[in-house]
Write an enzyme that holds these catalytic residues in place. Structure first.
Site, PDB file in Angstrom:
ATOM      1  N   GLU A  84       0.827  -1.201   0.000  1.00 47.90           N
ATOM      2  CA  GLU A  84       0.000   0.000   0.000  1.00 47.90           C
ATOM      3  C   GLU A  84       0.869   1.262   0.000  1.00 47.90           C
ATOM      4  O   GLU A  84       1.814   1.381   0.760  1.00 47.90           O
ATOM      5  CB  GLU A  84      -0.916   0.012   1.229  1.00 47.90           C
ATOM      6  CG  GLU A  84      -1.874  -1.176   1.295  1.00 47.90           C
ATOM      7  CD  GLU A  84      -2.884  -1.213   0.144  1.00 47.90           C
ATOM      8  OE1 GLU A  84      -2.994  -0.226  -0.606  1.00 47.90           O
ATOM      9  OE2 GLU A  84      -3.550  -2.263   0.005  1.00 47.90           O
ATOM     10  N   ARG A  94     -18.290  -1.581   4.687  1.00 47.80           N
ATOM     11  CA  ARG A  94     -19.330  -2.279   3.914  1.00 47.80           C
ATOM     12  C   ARG A  94     -20.006  -3.349   4.759  1.00 47.80           C
ATOM     13  O   ARG A  94     -21.183  -3.656   4.592  1.00 47.80           O
ATOM     14  CB  ARG A  94     -18.696  -2.893   2.654  1.00 47.80           C
ATOM     15  CG  ARG A  94     -19.666  -3.514   1.681  1.00 47.80           C
ATOM     16  CD  ARG A  94     -18.980  -3.851   0.359  1.00 47.80           C
ATOM     17  NE  ARG A  94     -17.785  -4.669   0.534  1.00 47.80           N
ATOM     18  CZ  ARG A  94     -17.809  -5.977   0.821  1.00 47.80           C
ATOM     19  NH1 ARG A  94     -18.944  -6.613   0.977  1.00 47.80           N
ATOM     20  NH2 ARG A  94     -16.676  -6.651   0.958  1.00 47.80           N
ATOM     21  N   CYS A 147      -8.414  -2.345   7.823  1.00 53.30           N
ATOM     22  CA  CYS A 147      -6.995  -2.281   7.430  1.00 53.30           C
ATOM     23  C   CYS A 147      -6.553  -0.846   7.157  1.00 53.30           C
ATOM     24  O   CYS A 147      -5.494  -0.409   7.627  1.00 53.30           O
ATOM     25  CB  CYS A 147      -6.729  -3.155   6.206  1.00 53.30           C
ATOM     26  SG  CYS A 147      -6.777  -4.911   6.596  1.00 53.30           S
ATOM     27  N   HIS A 170      -1.330  -5.655   1.825  1.00 55.53           N
ATOM     28  CA  HIS A 170      -2.472  -6.570   1.724  1.00 55.53           C
ATOM     29  C   HIS A 170      -2.028  -7.857   1.028  1.00 55.53           C
ATOM     30  O   HIS A 170      -1.154  -7.823   0.154  1.00 55.53           O
ATOM     31  CB  HIS A 170      -3.613  -5.922   0.933  1.00 55.53           C
ATOM     32  CG  HIS A 170      -4.630  -5.227   1.795  1.00 55.53           C
ATOM     33  ND1 HIS A 170      -4.845  -3.872   1.746  1.00 55.53           N
ATOM     34  CD2 HIS A 170      -5.493  -5.716   2.745  1.00 55.53           C
ATOM     35  CE1 HIS A 170      -5.809  -3.547   2.614  1.00 55.53           C
ATOM     36  NE2 HIS A 170      -6.202  -4.644   3.246  1.00 55.53           N
TER      37      HIS A 170
HETATM   38  N1  PCA Z   1      -8.549  -7.289   6.092  1.00 56.96           N
HETATM   39  C1  PCA Z   1      -9.569  -6.270   6.306  1.00 56.96           C
HETATM   40  C2  PCA Z   1      -9.563  -6.024   7.790  1.00 56.96           C
HETATM   41  C3  PCA Z   1      -8.833  -7.173   8.392  1.00 56.96           C
HETATM   42  C4  PCA Z   1      -8.171  -7.848   7.259  1.00 56.96           C
HETATM   43  O1  PCA Z   1      -7.374  -8.790   7.351  1.00 56.96           O
HETATM   44  C5  PCA Z   1      -9.341  -5.029   5.456  1.00 56.96           C
HETATM   45  O2  PCA Z   1      -8.758  -5.140   4.360  1.00 56.96           O
HETATM   46  O3  PCA Z   1      -9.737  -3.942   5.865  1.00 56.96           O
END
Ligand code: PCA
Length: 218
Positions: A84, A94, A147, A170
């Site tokens: 990111e 959501r 996140c 991510h």
């Molecule tokens: N992914 C979610 C929150 C926790 C996770 O592992 C997100 O992308 O916000």
């Protein structure tokens, strides 16, 4: 494991959205205690809850006193390790979080800047991952769920801590999870963990980021 090595705080999340595991925690805990780039990895699990994730994060920051902090989260639908670039000052959930909270269009930090950029060497991390054969990309949105909330708060806190660098990555679903989600891409845990180890090593050993094109044209 007493050590004087500088530390990397690596966070993963607990399962959410009906899953029974979260690959971000599985990968983070696999790296707990490892020495990478002259740093010691300390893994901590955060709850997938807007409010409590930050309480646990801040406690971990005080306890671990890391030089580098990297948050990791599951991103169903993404096919690569997704480094990111930016976190934005908005929660827009959501689905409800694991505590039942569903904030819509509220700031992570009232009065805070609109966004923070990652202070990790994201391009150097990307190039190293690609060179090692790990599918990776720069992402320009961490979403607006827990996140992004954690990534923003982390950047906000570490912006005032000299020398502490932070960012967020991510990761895709595991194959096991993707079985229940037709068309969702997945990546094996071993590959995710290998990729994260490379990303952490580069983050720990790179001062100034390299200049390499990795943008998108929408
Ligand atoms: N992914 C979610 C929150 C926790 C996770 O592992 C997100 O992308 O916000």
């Amino acid at each position: 494991m007493a050590t004087t090595l500088p530390r990397i705080l690596l966070t993963g999340f607990d399962p959410f959205g009906g899953e029974n595991l979260n690959p971000s925690w599985e990968a983070a805990r696999a790296l707990h205690g490892k020495r990478l780039g002259g740093h010691r990895v300390v893994a901590r699990q955060l709850p997938t809850e807007f409010a409590r994730s930050l309480v646990v994060l801040k406690a971990a920051l005080r306890e671990v006193r890391p030089a580098i902090v990297i948050g990791v989260g599951q991103a169903g639908g993404r096919s690569r390790l997704s480094i990111e670039r930016v976190a934005i000052n908005v929660d827009d959930a959501r689905i409800a979080d694991n505590a039942g909270a569903q904030p819509i269009d509220v700031p992570v930090v009232p009065g805070g800047p609109a966004a923070y950029f990652s202070t990790l060497p994201i391009k150097a991390m990307l190039i190293a991952l690609q060179a090692a054969g790990v599918p990776a990309e720069i992402s320009n949105t961490a979403g607006t769920y827990v996140c992004n909330h954690v990534a923003y708060a982390l950047a906000h806190v570490t912006a005032r801590q000299r020398g502490v660098r932070s960012g967020f990555i991510h990761i895709p679903l595991l194959p096991d999870q993707a079985v229940r989600h037709p068309h969702a891409p997945s990546m094996a845990l071993e590959e995710v963990t290998r990729g994260l180890a490379i990303a952490l090593r580069v983050a720990a050993s790179t001062g100034t980021d390299i200049r390499a094109a990795a943008g998108t044209i929408s």
